[in-house]
Design an enzyme around this catalytic site. Structure first.
Site, PDB file in Angstrom:
ATOM      1  N   HIS A 214      32.404  12.212 -16.819  1.00 12.99           N
ATOM      2  CA  HIS A 214      32.165  13.520 -15.920  1.00 12.99           C
ATOM      3  C   HIS A 214      32.260  13.401 -14.536  1.00 12.99           C
ATOM      4  O   HIS A 214      32.488  14.363 -13.912  1.00 12.99           O
ATOM      5  CB  HIS A 214      30.640  13.660 -16.497  1.00 12.99           C
ATOM      6  CG  HIS A 214      30.414  14.171 -17.916  1.00 12.99           C
ATOM      7  ND1 HIS A 214      31.177  15.122 -18.567  1.00 12.99           N
ATOM      8  CD2 HIS A 214      29.507  13.756 -18.615  1.00 12.99           C
ATOM      9  CE1 HIS A 214      30.566  15.452 -19.951  1.00 12.99           C
ATOM     10  NE2 HIS A 214      29.506  14.318 -19.939  1.00 12.99           N
TER      11      HIS A 214
ATOM     12  N   ASP B   3      33.395  11.078 -27.071  1.00 17.07           N
ATOM     13  CA  ASP B   3      32.056  11.430 -26.614  1.00 17.07           C
ATOM     14  C   ASP B   3      31.892  12.735 -27.303  1.00 17.07           C
ATOM     15  O   ASP B   3      32.650  13.900 -27.313  1.00 17.07           O
ATOM     16  CB  ASP B   3      32.175  11.276 -25.177  1.00 17.07           C
ATOM     17  CG  ASP B   3      30.570  11.254 -24.676  1.00 17.07           C
ATOM     18  OD1 ASP B   3      29.981  10.501 -24.196  1.00 17.07           O
ATOM     19  OD2 ASP B   3      30.051  12.545 -24.506  1.00 17.07           O
TER      20      ASP B   3
ATOM     21  N   HIS C  64      30.408  14.988 -25.679  1.00 22.94           N
ATOM     22  CA  HIS C  64      30.655  16.215 -24.389  1.00 22.94           C
ATOM     23  C   HIS C  64      32.148  16.081 -24.090  1.00 22.94           C
ATOM     24  O   HIS C  64      32.823  15.053 -24.242  1.00 22.94           O
ATOM     25  CB  HIS C  64      29.743  15.667 -23.320  1.00 22.94           C
ATOM     26  CG  HIS C  64      28.387  15.673 -23.548  1.00 22.94           C
ATOM     27  ND1 HIS C  64      27.631  14.690 -23.974  1.00 22.94           N
ATOM     28  CD2 HIS C  64      27.436  16.647 -23.609  1.00 22.94           C
ATOM     29  CE1 HIS C  64      26.262  14.742 -23.964  1.00 22.94           C
ATOM     30  NE2 HIS C  64      26.246  15.845 -23.630  1.00 22.94           N
TER      31      HIS C  64
ATOM     32  N   ASP D  75      26.949   9.686 -28.485  1.00 21.33           N
ATOM     33  CA  ASP D  75      26.259  10.792 -28.419  1.00 21.33           C
ATOM     34  C   ASP D  75      26.430  11.816 -29.305  1.00 21.33           C
ATOM     35  O   ASP D  75      25.485  12.811 -29.512  1.00 21.33           O
ATOM     36  CB  ASP D  75      25.736  11.255 -27.122  1.00 21.33           C
ATOM     37  CG  ASP D  75      27.166  11.660 -26.235  1.00 21.33           C
ATOM     38  OD1 ASP D  75      28.368  11.271 -26.780  1.00 21.33           O
ATOM     39  OD2 ASP D  75      27.186  11.736 -25.157  1.00 21.33           O
TER      40      ASP D  75
HETATM   41 ZN   LIG Z   1      28.214  12.612 -23.624  1.00 20.92          ZN
END
Ligand SMILES: [Zn+2]
Ligand SMILES: [Zn+2]
Length: 397
Positions: A133, A169, A171, A258
């Site tokens: 990120h 991931d 995200h 995650d």
């Molecule tokens: Zn993540």
């Protein structure tokens, strides 16, 4: 013959620590390393403690002003908050030594890239990395320096012409995508829970890359509740074809775990068994499409006992071509350490699915598209956006 694999690790990585109460607790990588050690995953391979990246390396991806702001926060956390640069926020609290701790992850992925590109090893694993990120000018989502982008940029600076990046991931891998948005040399693929229901809110199927780089970003935005077989179908029906067509010289994969069913911050229903399956799929893809040159990093993962350690121990073992079966019991010595360090009961087996359960069966896309399935519609939207740009049919193949 290059050595099969190497691993980036040293106890100082646990200094990447946002403090008590922050979901991404450093115990997760400590327990991962301990589990790897108790299975012998580090035996006979190079385990590299990379030191701290210098500013010139960080500046291949990040603005100098931002690096200076991280250094200020790191030296004087009490006065170092800089919310405009994402520092001192709920997600990225500032702490003493933050610069060095974050630059260590970046050095790790850079060295992983060097080992693989120079042929010292075929694969390299940095489960401490994967900070996807982080943006050129700001921290975001627990990420300070974008080690993945720094590793990829290092490869480009060596003259590598095509790098594929696959991010599973939960995200969206927004920082890596943004940094290479306009660069046709880097294919970024992200399979994640959709941005309507999860941070960072981006990563839609219509996001395909900037002008001159159309088709070099791929996003699969999955609904909450996506299960093992659906998640693997999404990966196998999009990423595999596009990476093969792109023909990368190096494959970089991010294995944020995650997506796990017990993860406290996200809403997919993925088992460690399916995460291991995805690692295997991507590992094979590296051999088929990238000459075996494979750099694998960690990423998110906030279920620090039940989720992360087993997932990334599988990553390390798989990279040695000595996979650990999901039915294997976790070593008693490791369970004792877990109990001592966290007061929690460790998982007793290396997989989540009940013993005797059939292996996960992934329906190949060739068997048909189900328009009543929200997951299939998400897959189809990605295929329709990206496949024609690679001369492929979104409906078949
Ligand atoms: Zn993540
Ligand atoms: Zn291999």
């Amino acid at each position: 013959m290059p050595a099969r694999t190497c691993v980036i690790w040293g106890p100082e990585f646990t200094r990447y620590d946002f403090g008590d109460g922050h979901p991404m607790a450093p115990i997760r990588i400590d327990l991962t390393a301990r589990l790897c050690e108790s299975f012998g995953v580090f035996d006979g391979i190079e385990v590299i403690d990379p030191g701290v990246a210098d500013d010139d390396l960080l500046a291949t991806v990040h603005d100098r002003d931002y690096i200076a702001a991280v250094r200020r926060a790191s030296e004087d956390p009490e006065h170092g908050a800089d919310p405009a640069r994402g520092l001192g926020t709920e997600d990225v609290p500032v702490f003493r030594g933050m610069h060095e701790a974050s630059a260590r992850l970046a050095a790790g992925t850079r060295i992983a890239a060097e080992r693989v590109w120079t042929g010292a090893t075929e694969h390299a694993v940095n489960f401490t990395g994967g900070m996807h990120h982080a943006m050129p000018d700001r921290a975001s989502g627990f990420c300070v320096y974008n080690d993945v982008a720094i590793g990829i940029q290092w490869l480009l600076d060596q003259g590598v012409e095509r790098v594929a990046y696959v991010d599973v991931d939960v995200h969206h891998g927004d920082g890596v995508e943004k940094i290479f948005w306009d660069d046709p040399r880097v294919l970024t693929c992200s399979v994640h829970q959709n941005g309507r229901t999860l941070f960072p809110g981006t990563g839609w199927p219509g996001d395909i890359g900037g002008a001159g780089a159309e088709g070099t970003a791929l996003n699969v935005a999955l609904p909450p509740g996506t299960t093992d077989s659906q998640w693997l179908r999404a990966i196998q029906s999009t990423v595999g074809q596009v990476v093969r067509d792109f023909a990368p010289q190096v494959l970089v994969t991010q294995h944020g775990c995650d997506s796990h069913m017990d993860d406290p911050l996200a809403h997919l229903a993925i088992s460690v068994d399916a995460q291991r399956y995805a690692m295997d799929v991507l590992h094979r893809l590296a051999h088929e499409a990238a000459g075996g040159r494979w750099i694998a990093v960690g990423g998110g993962g906030d279920e620090v006992v039940q989720g992360v350690p087993r997932s990334w121990a599988h990553l390390g073992a798989g990279s040695r071509h000595e996979p650990i079966h999901v039915s294997t019991p976790t070593p008693q010595a490791w369970r004792d350490q877990v109990h001592e360090l966290t007061d929690q009961d460790a998982p007793t087996r290396m997989g989540d699915l009940p013993p005797g359960e059939w292996p996960i069966w992934v329906q190949p896309w060739e068997m048909g598209y189900n328009p009543h399935s929200e997951v299939d519609r998400a897959i189809m939207a990605t295929r329709q956006s990206v496949f024609p740009l690679h001369g492929m049919d979104p409906y078949f193949g």
